[in-house]
Design an enzyme around this catalytic site. Sequence first.
Site, PDB file in Angstrom:
ATOM      1  N   GLY A 143      40.586  36.336  35.027  1.00 31.08           N
ATOM      2  CA  GLY A 143      39.466  36.455  35.960  1.00 31.08           C
ATOM      3  C   GLY A 143      38.608  35.212  36.016  1.00 31.08           C
ATOM      4  O   GLY A 143      37.380  35.300  36.082  1.00 31.08           O
ATOM      5  N   SER A 153      30.369  44.616  26.912  1.00 33.26           N
ATOM      6  CA  SER A 153      29.144  44.749  27.696  1.00 33.26           C
ATOM      7  C   SER A 153      28.145  45.616  26.943  1.00 33.26           C
ATOM      8  O   SER A 153      28.532  46.493  26.162  1.00 33.26           O
ATOM      9  CB  SER A 153      29.464  45.401  29.054  1.00 33.26           C
ATOM     10  OG  SER A 153      28.288  45.752  29.750  1.00 33.26           O
ATOM     11  N   ASN A 158      38.415  32.712  38.302  1.00 24.92           N
ATOM     12  CA  ASN A 158      38.157  32.028  39.575  1.00 24.92           C
ATOM     13  C   ASN A 158      36.690  32.084  39.981  1.00 24.92           C
ATOM     14  O   ASN A 158      36.262  31.382  40.896  1.00 24.92           O
ATOM     15  CB  ASN A 158      39.017  32.625  40.690  1.00 24.92           C
ATOM     16  CG  ASN A 158      38.705  34.089  40.951  1.00 24.92           C
ATOM     17  OD1 ASN A 158      39.042  34.930  40.121  1.00 24.92           O
ATOM     18  ND2 ASN A 158      38.081  34.401  42.073  1.00 24.92           N
ATOM     19  N   THR A 159      35.917  32.900  39.290  1.00 27.25           N
ATOM     20  CA  THR A 159      34.512  33.054  39.657  1.00 27.25           C
ATOM     21  C   THR A 159      33.695  33.505  38.448  1.00 27.25           C
ATOM     22  O   THR A 159      34.242  33.913  37.428  1.00 27.25           O
ATOM     23  CB  THR A 159      34.364  34.094  40.800  1.00 27.25           C
ATOM     24  OG1 THR A 159      33.022  34.113  41.276  1.00 27.25           O
ATOM     25  CG2 THR A 159      34.726  35.492  40.326  1.00 27.25           C
ATOM     26  N   GLY A 160      32.374  33.398  38.563  1.00 27.84           N
ATOM     27  CA  GLY A 160      31.466  33.982  37.583  1.00 27.84           C
ATOM     28  C   GLY A 160      31.646  33.481  36.165  1.00 27.84           C
ATOM     29  O   GLY A 160      31.825  32.291  35.905  1.00 27.84           O
ATOM     30  N   GLY A 180      34.066  33.915  34.016  1.00 29.38           N
ATOM     31  CA  GLY A 180      35.373  33.351  33.721  1.00 29.38           C
ATOM     32  C   GLY A 180      35.506  31.924  34.210  1.00 29.38           C
ATOM     33  O   GLY A 180      36.096  31.075  33.528  1.00 29.38           O
ATOM     34  N   TYR A 236      32.550  53.079  33.668  1.00 33.57           N
ATOM     35  CA  TYR A 236      32.436  51.689  33.244  1.00 33.57           C
ATOM     36  C   TYR A 236      32.080  51.623  31.758  1.00 33.57           C
ATOM     37  O   TYR A 236      32.655  50.833  31.004  1.00 33.57           O
ATOM     38  CB  TYR A 236      31.385  50.964  34.068  1.00 33.57           C
ATOM     39  CG  TYR A 236      31.241  49.489  33.724  1.00 33.57           C
ATOM     40  CD1 TYR A 236      32.266  48.589  33.988  1.00 33.57           C
ATOM     41  CD2 TYR A 236      30.073  48.994  33.138  1.00 33.57           C
ATOM     42  CE1 TYR A 236      32.141  47.244  33.665  1.00 33.57           C
ATOM     43  CE2 TYR A 236      29.940  47.645  32.825  1.00 33.57           C
ATOM     44  CZ  TYR A 236      30.981  46.770  33.098  1.00 33.57           C
ATOM     45  OH  TYR A 236      30.856  45.435  32.788  1.00 33.57           O
TER      46      TYR A 236
END
Length: 307
Positions: A22, A151, A24-26, A28, A178
Site C-alpha cells: 500500500g 491502529s 502508492n499513497t499516504g 506507505g 475495523y
Amino acid sequence: MSQKWTESHVPDQSGRVAIVTGSNTGLGYETARVLADRGAHVVIAVRDTAKGERAAADIRATAPAADLTVVALDLGSLESVRTAADQLRTDYPRIDLLINNAGVMYPPKQTTADGFELQFGTNHLGHFALTGLLLENLLPVENSRVVTVASIAHRNQAKIDFDDLQWERRKYNRVAAYGQSKLANLMFSYELNRRLAGKNTLSVAAHPGVSNTELMRHTPGNTLPGFNTLAGLVTNSPLVGALATLRAATAADVRGGQYYGPAFPVAAMGLVGHPQLVTSSAQSHDTAIARRLWTVSEELTGVTFPL
C-alpha cells in the site's frame, strides 16, 4: 536518542530490500520514500500498478537515485497474494524488511474475492498470508523485520469474534469490524514474534495515531464543509504518521514484540506526535486468543509458516 524521533534518525539502508504494501499513497508512500532516500531497494507493492508507478516517479523526483520496483498485490485476493509472493521470492532471495502497511477503514459492507469481510480479509488475512509466503526469505537475514501497521482502533469496539469473523450473522458495524481487523493485526504481530524466538527476524508493530490520509475517506462526516481543514489541524501529517513504522523498521534499539506510535496524550490516548514505545490493550496480549486466531488464519488462507 532524542525523544522526538524524526526522519533524520533513519540510518543508512544501503543494501537492504524493503517491501512496503500500500505504498502508492499516504503512510506507505512516506515510508517507501524515506527508505529509498536512505538507500534501500524498495518494492512498492500495490493493487493499482499505474498508481504505484506514479508514486515511484514522485519519489525519484526528490531522490533521483531511488531504487524502486512496482509489484502488483491485491491483499483482498489470495490468488493475487500468492502470485505476488511467488514473484518476490524469486526476485529477492534476501528480504530485510516486510512492512504490512496497506489497509481499508470503515467502508460499507463488502467482501474480498475469497468471500471474507473486506476489512478483516484485507487488513489481516491478506497480510498474514503474504508474511507466511515470504518468511523463508527473511529468516536467514540478520536483523530482518516484519513490521505490521496496527491502529489505536484495536481498542474501539474490538474483539475477535470467532463465531462470526466475517459479519454474516450480525448487523454490520464498520467501526467494530475495523477494530477487529486492527486487533487481529496486533495479535498476529505479537504471536509471530513469539514464534520467531531465537531467529534472526523480529516482528514489530506500529501505529500512526490519527493521520490525515486517504484512509479517512470513509470516515463519517468527511463530506462536510471544512472537514479536511479541521482534520489537518488535529491529525498527524502522513510523514509524521509514518515515523512510527520507520522507527519500528530501522531503529537499532527496537526489540521484537514491541509496539511504536504517537504518545501525545489527546483524550488520554496516543493520537498525534512523534513515535515512542507504547502499550496496547490487555486483550491484544491474550496468548490463547492469539494462538486460536493463528490457527483459524492458517485454515482460511491455506498458508502455513516455516517455523
